[in-house]
Design a protein around this motif. Structure first.
Motif, short mmCIF file in Angstrom:
data_model
loop_
_atom_site.label_atom_id
_atom_site.label_comp_id
_atom_site.label_asym_id
_atom_site.label_seq_id
_atom_site.Cartn_x
_atom_site.Cartn_y
_atom_site.Cartn_z
N VAL A 1 1.07 -1.16 0.04
CA VAL A 1 0.05 -0.09 0.06
C VAL A 1 1.12 1.04 0.01
CG1 VAL A 1 -1.86 1.25 1.41
CG2 VAL A 1 -1.86 -1.21 1.45
N GLN A 2 0.67 1.97 -0.92
CA GLN A 2 1.73 3.43 -0.77
C GLN A 2 0.76 4.14 -0.71
OE1 GLN A 2 4.36 3.63 -4.25
NE2 GLN A 2 3.29 3.09 -5.57
N SER A 3 1.85 5.14 -0.32
CA SER A 3 1.59 6.68 0.20
C SER A 3 0.30 7.54 -0.16
CB SER A 3 2.66 7.40 0.54
OG SER A 3 3.28 7.93 -0.76
N ILE A 4 -0.34 7.70 -1.34
CA ILE A 4 -0.90 8.21 -2.14
C ILE A 4 -2.37 7.26 -2.00
CG2 ILE A 4 0.29 8.97 -3.91
CD1 ILE A 4 -0.95 6.79 -5.52
N TYR A 5 -2.53 6.10 -0.85
CA TYR A 5 -3.47 5.61 -1.13
C TYR A 5 -4.28 6.21 0.23
CZ TYR A 5 -6.24 1.53 0.82
OH TYR A 5 -7.71 0.68 1.16
N TYR A 6 -3.46 6.65 0.98
CA TYR A 6 -4.09 7.34 2.69
C TYR A 6 -5.04 8.28 2.03
CZ TYR A 6 -1.44 3.51 4.28
OH TYR A 6 -0.13 1.71 4.78
N PRO A 7 -4.23 9.57 1.62
CA PRO A 7 -5.61 10.76 1.77
C PRO A 7 -7.00 10.77 0.93
CG PRO A 7 -3.08 11.09 0.20
CD PRO A 7 -3.07 9.81 1.19
N PHE A 8 -6.52 9.13 -0.07
CA PHE A 8 -8.02 9.12 -0.89
C PHE A 8 -9.26 8.37 -0.01
CE2 PHE A 8 -10.25 7.02 -3.75
CZ PHE A 8 -10.83 8.02 -4.83
N ALA A 9 -7.98 7.43 0.80
CA ALA A 9 -9.08 6.62 1.52
C ALA A 9 -9.45 8.33 3.22
CB ALA A 9 -8.45 6.01 2.42
N MET A 10 -9.00 8.98 3.39
CA MET A 10 -9.22 9.94 3.51
C MET A 10 -10.78 10.51 4.02
SD MET A 10 -5.49 10.71 5.82
CE MET A 10 -6.10 12.33 6.61
N PHE A 11 -9.96 11.04 2.49
CA PHE A 11 -11.38 11.96 1.78
C PHE A 11 -11.90 11.56 1.35
CE2 PHE A 11 -7.63 14.83 2.17
CZ PHE A 11 -8.27 16.72 1.23
N SER A 12 -11.98 9.93 0.98
CA SER A 12 -13.12 9.72 -0.08
C SER A 12 -14.45 8.37 1.56
CB SER A 12 -12.79 8.37 -0.37
OG SER A 12 -12.56 7.45 -0.32
N SER A 13 -13.93 8.92 2.26
CA SER A 13 -15.06 8.49 3.63
C SER A 13 -15.53 9.12 3.96
CB SER A 13 -13.91 7.51 4.43
OG SER A 13 -13.15 8.80 5.46
N ARG A 14 -14.96 10.56 3.95
CA ARG A 14 -15.84 11.81 4.37
C ARG A 14 -16.94 12.60 2.58
NH1 ARG A 14 -11.63 10.90 7.62
NH2 ARG A 14 -11.68 11.31 10.01
N ARG A 15 -17.23 12.43 2.34
CA ARG A 15 -17.46 12.69 0.86
C ARG A 15 -18.98 12.73 0.56
NH1 ARG A 15 -16.87 7.16 -2.43
NH2 ARG A 15 -18.66 6.44 -1.93
N GLU A 16 -19.43 12.81 1.42
CA GLU A 16 -20.85 12.53 1.30
C GLU A 16 -21.30 14.04 1.68
OE1 GLU A 16 -23.58 9.82 2.65
OE2 GLU A 16 -23.28 8.62 2.06
N GLY A 17 -22.35 14.90 1.27
CA GLY A 17 -22.21 16.65 2.35
C GLY A 17 -22.82 17.66 0.86
N THR A 18 -21.90 19.00 1.26
CA THR A 18 -22.08 20.00 0.65
C THR A 18 -21.02 20.70 0.84
OG1 THR A 18 -24.54 20.06 0.38
CG2 THR A 18 -23.24 22.56 0.34
N SER A 19 -19.85 21.08 -0.07
CA SER A 19 -18.62 21.94 -0.52
C SER A 19 -19.09 23.12 0.52
CB SER A 19 -18.07 22.11 -1.52
OG SER A 19 -16.68 22.31 -1.69
N LEU A 20 -18.42 23.67 1.19
CA LEU A 20 -18.76 25.19 2.06
C LEU A 20 -17.58 25.94 2.04
CD1 LEU A 20 -19.66 24.57 5.68
CD2 LEU A 20 -20.97 25.18 3.62
N ARG A 21 -17.97 26.93 1.28
CA ARG A 21 -16.80 28.48 0.94
C ARG A 21 -15.92 28.21 2.28
NH1 ARG A 21 -17.94 30.17 -4.52
NH2 ARG A 21 -19.48 29.63 -4.77
N VAL A 22 -14.44 29.09 2.10
CA VAL A 22 -13.59 28.58 3.37
C VAL A 22 -13.48 29.98 3.18
CG1 VAL A 22 -11.53 27.81 3.82
CG2 VAL A 22 -13.19 26.36 2.64
#
Length: 503
Positions: free
Chosen positions: A366-387
């Motif tokens: 499992v390479q390093s780039i696996y982890y950020p994708f998993a961190m984001f994709s498991s929290r993907r549901e919802g609406t993007s807010l302006r920051v």
């Protein structure tokens, strides 16, 4: 480092986050399929010949739309070669990657795997050496009820019910001179229009993705897109864009600032779409499909791209490090920040070839780039807010001024997820997060990915150098969230929210 503040409001929304931006891509390229996804000789092979260990790891990424069969491969691929009894399928010399293609894995194997994994099928038709009629026939094979020639072929091959493939790419990188069947924009537009008309006549429900500019460095950048969209009219639902990045200069700070250029690319392509819509006085909005993106530069040369007439050669097998993982997180932040215009994206690719997973015999890394994708994709549901962000930054050599913290946010009911990359090489980044109309009351979950240095890399001998894990540097006080991000890190923070302050 000075404090970075992120101020949000639930009514200042960008748009719903389309789950399809967490898609993947598998191509007949090197060992991506043979020896990666599909390996009947492996000790891990299941009854379909797929590797159980690979599928288990892929399940952790929660992929949505899965693009297939290419890529450059698609422009020389004829789908009829990959259906029916395996012992009757032709072995072909494949030209895009100069490899031997036995066609043991084809349309039905791919679509059965999509059903099994819960992936949304996304097929790329051959508009390089193929014809619009061939594309039309493929739609019938996949989507029509039995009773006509190609649908009956599918039924005879084991699937009585249609596969109902909803996403179809009208060729691949047709603006690139390296592409089999490359033509100027006006000629591609005619091919794509013809194919789109016939394909939609077979199944009006399908969504079609037109080839856009495959690189910001192309001399036809943006002009190609304008010509294609103007000719295709309302037949195109999405315009594709591609991007591969890397740290060729060895300048980590500059490399991590590339997210600014990714933002700009998305905004420029959206501007072309809106311009053409206005010029045509059309009510139809064409959205964006980022159907190839990743870090790729160490193996981006002829030496690593030429299969030399071999079966399943080792091609473009990139080894990824910590800074690459942070850039992948930057791509995802950019996608979330542009949720109003970007609806589909596909990480290229998923196994062995520029991928988060590598196989060696029956071993899996499992390479390093696996982890950020998993961190984001498991929290993907919802609406993007302006920051609304205030805090320190630096002047990058190639991309101008960027903040040290690169961030995005998703609101989902009573939960707020914030994604933050600390670009600083040496300093922790203090972070304060406030949702103006609702208090933050608790930490729901928090993960962080970091490592000992920018070049830290997982290997088969040392597979746990760069890992994500629980993050204890986050807290809640006074209705706000706070965190202290380690240098060279990405954090995914999910907070529980209280009742709205607005009356």
């Amino acid at each position: 480092m000075e404090l970075t503040t992120l101020t949000l409001h639930s009514r200042f929304a960008i748009g719903p986050v389309d789950p399809r931006i967490f898609g993947g891509f598998v191509e007949h390229l090197g060992r991506a399929i043979y020896g990666g996804l599909y390996d009947p000789q492996s000790a891990h092979a299941d009854g379909d010949g797929c590797r159980r260990d690979v599928l288990q790891a892929l399940a952790g990424l929660h992929f949505t739309a899965m693009r297939y069969p290419g890529g450059n491969f698609a422009s020389g691929y004829h789908w009829l070669d990959g259906i029916g009894p395996r012992d009757r399928r032709p072995t072909m010399r494949e030209l895009a990657w100069q490899s031997i293609e036995p066609n043991r894995f084809g349309t039905d194997e791919y679509l059965r795997l999509c059903r099994r994994m819960g992936w949304m099928p996304m097929l790329t038709v051959n508009l390089g050496t193929g014809t619009p009629e061939e594309a039309r026939n493929w739609v019938e094979y996949c989507n029509c009820p039995a009773g006509t020639h190609y649908a009956d072929l599918r039924a005879a091959n084991g699937s009585q019910e249609p596969y109902n493939v909803g996403l179809w790419c009208l060729g691949n990188e047709m603006d690139g001179p390296w592409q089999l069947g490359h033509v100027p924009a006006e000629q591609y537009a005619i091919r794509a229009h013809q194919a789109a008309k016939m394909m939609r006549d077979v199944d009006p429900s399908i969504e079609l993705i037109a080839c856009g500019s495959c690189s910001i460095g192309m001399p036809t950048y943006a002009e190609w897109d304008r010509q294609v969209l103007e000719y295709m009219g309302d037949l195109a639902d999405y315009l594709s864009l591609h991007r591969y990045v890397g740290n060729r200069s060895g300048d980590t700070a500059d490399y991590l600032a590339v997210t600014r250029s990714i933002d700009r690319q998305i905004e420029e392509m959206d501007a072309v779409c809106r311009y053409v819509q206005a010029r045509r006085r059309s009510k139809k909005r064409v959205y964006l499909c980022f159907d190839e993106w990743n870090v790729w530069y160490r193996t981006a040369s002829k030496e690593f791209e030429d299969g030399r007439g071999q079966f399943a050669p080792h091609l473009i097998e990139e080894m990824y490090n910590l800074e690459d993982a942070l850039v992948v997180a930057g791509f995802l932040n950019s996608f979330i920040r542009h949720a109003d215009v970007l609806k589909i994206a596909n990480l290229a690719q998923i196994v062995n070839a520029i991928a988060p997973l590598l196989t060696r015999g029956d071993d899996l890394l499992v390479q390093s780039i696996y982890y950020p994708f998993a961190m984001f994709s498991s929290r993907r549901e919802g609406t993007s807010l302006r920051v609304a962000q205030h805090g320190p930054g630096y002047e990058s050599r190639s991309y101008g001024y960027v903040p040290y913290v690169d961030a995005s946010a998703i609101l989902s009911g009573d939960r707020l997820s914030v994604f933050a990359v600390n670009r600083s090489l040496h300093e922790p980044a203090p972070l304060a997060i406030a949702l103006a109309d609702r208090p933050i009351v608790a930490v729901d979950s928090a993960e962080v990915l970091t490592g000992p240095c920018a070049n830290a890399t997982n290997s088969f001998e040392a597979p746990h150098v760069v890992l994500s894990g629980p993050f204890d540097g986050v807290a809640v006080a006074g209705g706000q969230g706070t965190a202290l991000l380690p240098p060279l890190s990405v954090a995914a923070l999910t907070f529980q929210l209280g009742r709205s302050r607005d009356r």
